[in-house]
Design a protein around this motif. Sequence first.
Motif, PDB file in Angstrom:
ATOM      1  N   SER A  41      -3.246 -38.479  16.547  1.00  0.00           N
ATOM      2  CA  SER A  41      -2.682 -37.167  16.891  1.00  0.00           C
ATOM      3  C   SER A  41      -2.184 -36.457  15.643  1.00  0.00           C
ATOM      4  CB  SER A  41      -1.533 -37.320  17.884  1.00  0.00           C
ATOM      5  OG  SER A  41      -2.032 -37.789  19.108  1.00  0.00           O
ATOM      6  N   GLN A  85      -2.767 -33.642  23.280  1.00  0.00           N
ATOM      7  CA  GLN A  85      -2.555 -34.875  24.045  1.00  0.00           C
ATOM      8  C   GLN A  85      -1.454 -34.637  25.085  1.00  0.00           C
ATOM      9  OE1 GLN A  85      -1.565 -38.325  21.650  1.00  0.00           O
ATOM     10  NE2 GLN A  85      -1.524 -39.682  23.418  1.00  0.00           N
ATOM     11  N   ASP A 170      -7.649 -34.264  21.937  1.00  0.00           N
ATOM     12  CA  ASP A 170      -6.782 -35.418  21.734  1.00  0.00           C
ATOM     13  C   ASP A 170      -6.480 -36.079  23.072  1.00  0.00           C
ATOM     14  OD1 ASP A 170      -5.065 -37.311  20.811  1.00  0.00           O
ATOM     15  OD2 ASP A 170      -3.599 -35.918  19.943  1.00  0.00           O
ATOM     16  N   GLU A 171      -7.170 -37.177  23.321  1.00  0.00           N
ATOM     17  CA  GLU A 171      -6.985 -37.949  24.565  1.00  0.00           C
ATOM     18  C   GLU A 171      -7.030 -37.073  25.805  1.00  0.00           C
ATOM     19  OE1 GLU A 171      -4.167 -41.067  24.791  1.00  0.00           O
ATOM     20  OE2 GLU A 171      -4.198 -41.448  22.635  1.00  0.00           O
TER      21      GLU A 171
HETATM   22 MG   LIG Z   1      -1.988 -39.567  19.999  1.00  0.00          MG
END
Ligand SMILES: [Mg+2]
Lengths: 251, 447
Positions: A41, A85, A170-171
């Motif tokens: 991240s 995220q 991000d995820e």
């Molecule tokens: Mg992360």
Amino acid sequence: MLRIKNLHVSVDNKLILKGLTLNVNKGEVHAIMGPNASGKSTLAYVLAGHEGYAVESGEIRYNEHNLLELSPEARACEGIFLAFQYPVEIPGVNNVYFMKTAVNVLRKKRGLDELDAVDFMELAKEKMRTLEMSDSMLKRAVNEGFSGGEKKRNEIFQMSLLEPKLALLDETDSGLDIDALKVVARGVNALRNKERAFIVITHYQRLLNYIVPDYVHVLSDGKIVRSGDRNLALELERRGYAWLQGEQAVA
Amino acid sequence: MSAVIQSRADRLTRQQISQQVLPGASVPWITDLREAAFSQFESSGFPTPRVEDWKYTNLKALQRQIFRFPTLPVIKVTERDIGPAIIPDLEVYRVVFVDGLLDERLSQLQEIQSKIHIASLGDQLRTNAKDIEPHLAKYADSGLNGFVSLNTALMRDGIHIHLPKNVVVDKPIQLIYITTTQNDATWFHLRNLIIAGPNSQASIIESYISLSDSVYFNNITTEVSLAKNARLSHYKIQQEATQAFHVALLKIQQQQSSQFSSHSLAFGSKYSRNEIRSELSAQGCECVLNGLYHAGERQQVDTLARVDHLAANGISREYYKGIVTGKAKAIFRGISYVHPDAQHSDAEQKNNNLLLSPYAEVDTKPQLEIYADDVKCSHGATVGQLDEDALFYLRSRGIEKETACDLLTYSFAKEITDRIPLAPFARHAEALLKNVLRGARNLEDLR
Ligand SMILES: [Mg+2]
Ligand SMILES: Nc1ncnc2c1ncn2[C@@H]1O[C@H](COP(=O)(O)OP(=O)(O)OP(=O)(O)O)[C@@H](O)[C@H]1O
């Protein structure tokens, strides 16, 4: 389009990225995997321009730009998009108003006419349909009270409206149910083309069945310790990360 | 006409006052009232920081100022001049005060005089004082502080409204106070008296605007009495000039099951004080105080909101938000006082402040005093900055930093404007706030 060279980044005086090098060309999809707290991240935030992350050394070139000289909003205008995220809740700011403002900033930058309320709604509704989102989310405050999955979908919705050149996810898959994962992957794939690049951060190989990457990298302790093709993701799924950390220690 | 008399605010003498021609001079109870109030002013002077309710307030600039007593307005105010007070898409009964005196020409008194009693307070004191004798200075104690004393001693004009029993006024009554004075600093002691009979309903809007860029001082005392089941909504927009002082007391006395609400916006003035005190004197009253203030540069904005629960089953709400930037200072004091007989009281108090500059200051003191045992009370205050994560999120979508800051500031304030039931007023408030934010930002840029 993106050249990251020997990047060192710290947060609160703690070094997180410790010499990261990565090249991404137009049209490519790069997956980044790696243990928790390895700095994935952090990389995404640095690329998007978060001021809390201090670049100690190294460089980032993005097309003809020294990316580090651009403000977050200038990077967005140059086509960088981060799907967070943890998308931020912004009470009191209406989703439609927010996205209409953002879309028009970018359109202006790209020399296009601004969209009026009616045209924007039409566009927004079309994008929401493909992402199987309910219109009611448009009327609500940005991410406020959205479920985890709704927030992630909203990120992809924003991406589809802003049509970035370099998208950082991000995820995006964490928190999505199996059906939602397919819908979101479809949304991403619909945007794939020769000009657009993606960096997809994920913990799960399953996402990569839907969004098939050209490259897979393993980020560990602030560095990319291994790169490969999609088979690397399958191997990671079987063996975890320990063997790579061992290998790095030996190397 | 009397000569122009000036006085340093805190050194006013009885002799200077005696040269003023004030309404009701031939009515003994009025002259007695004025005399007594002035004695109170002589002994108390202006409030000092030793007084709890004025602890964080700095009145030095006001006290040192030399003020002139008002003469007749020199400038002829036109429809265009009152434009800034006009609320789009809202029909009102309009009453205009120019430099502290009611202006018949710009007002629409006749239109409502058939339904309710409405008159200039000055006229009322001159020609029909006995009707207000049971009310005037009966709700706002002239000894409360030096400003109220001075107001009682020197009141000249304002509005008097008496809503008869069961009357529902169909449109809001808007009181526009416009100041035109140019060179000399002038003070105005405005007095309003609003009596709402049983079951009556009305909305009243107070708007303060100015054509002046010089120093002046509006010292306003408004008394409100609500009889059983009366409902009054009070709206206020304070957009005084940047050199102005504005000190207002709004005192409300509520009888059984009456409902009062206040929605106030304080944007202007060099120093402003908005003080609201409501007494829930009988069972089942409701009092909602909702307000927003913004201060930039070296402005000082001061709010005191106090509700006294004197009888059972009362509900009170105090919701105030403030935006403070530049080198400005904001002061908030909230008091919910639940007296021993006020069982089942429900009191809530919230004050949130947004500090947009490292040089700005906020002093907030929410307070509950509870002397009954079966009550529901809460209070809370915050002073914070813009949420960095939210700011980054907006910027990462291409929205410029300044716009993103404004958007977040605006959304912070929206909780207050969303609570305003009169939609055109709420929209107007939002538009004004946008202008104020833009103006404050441009000033910051220049520094
Ligand atoms: Mg992360
Ligand atoms: N604002 C911050 N303040 C302090 N430490 C931080 C901050 N942001 C990140 N870190 C630290 O930096 C390290 C890397 O965090 P990062 O979020 O980049 O990890 P990640 O690889 O994305 O992990 P995950 O897989 O859990 O999402 C962690 O130890 C984290 O605690």
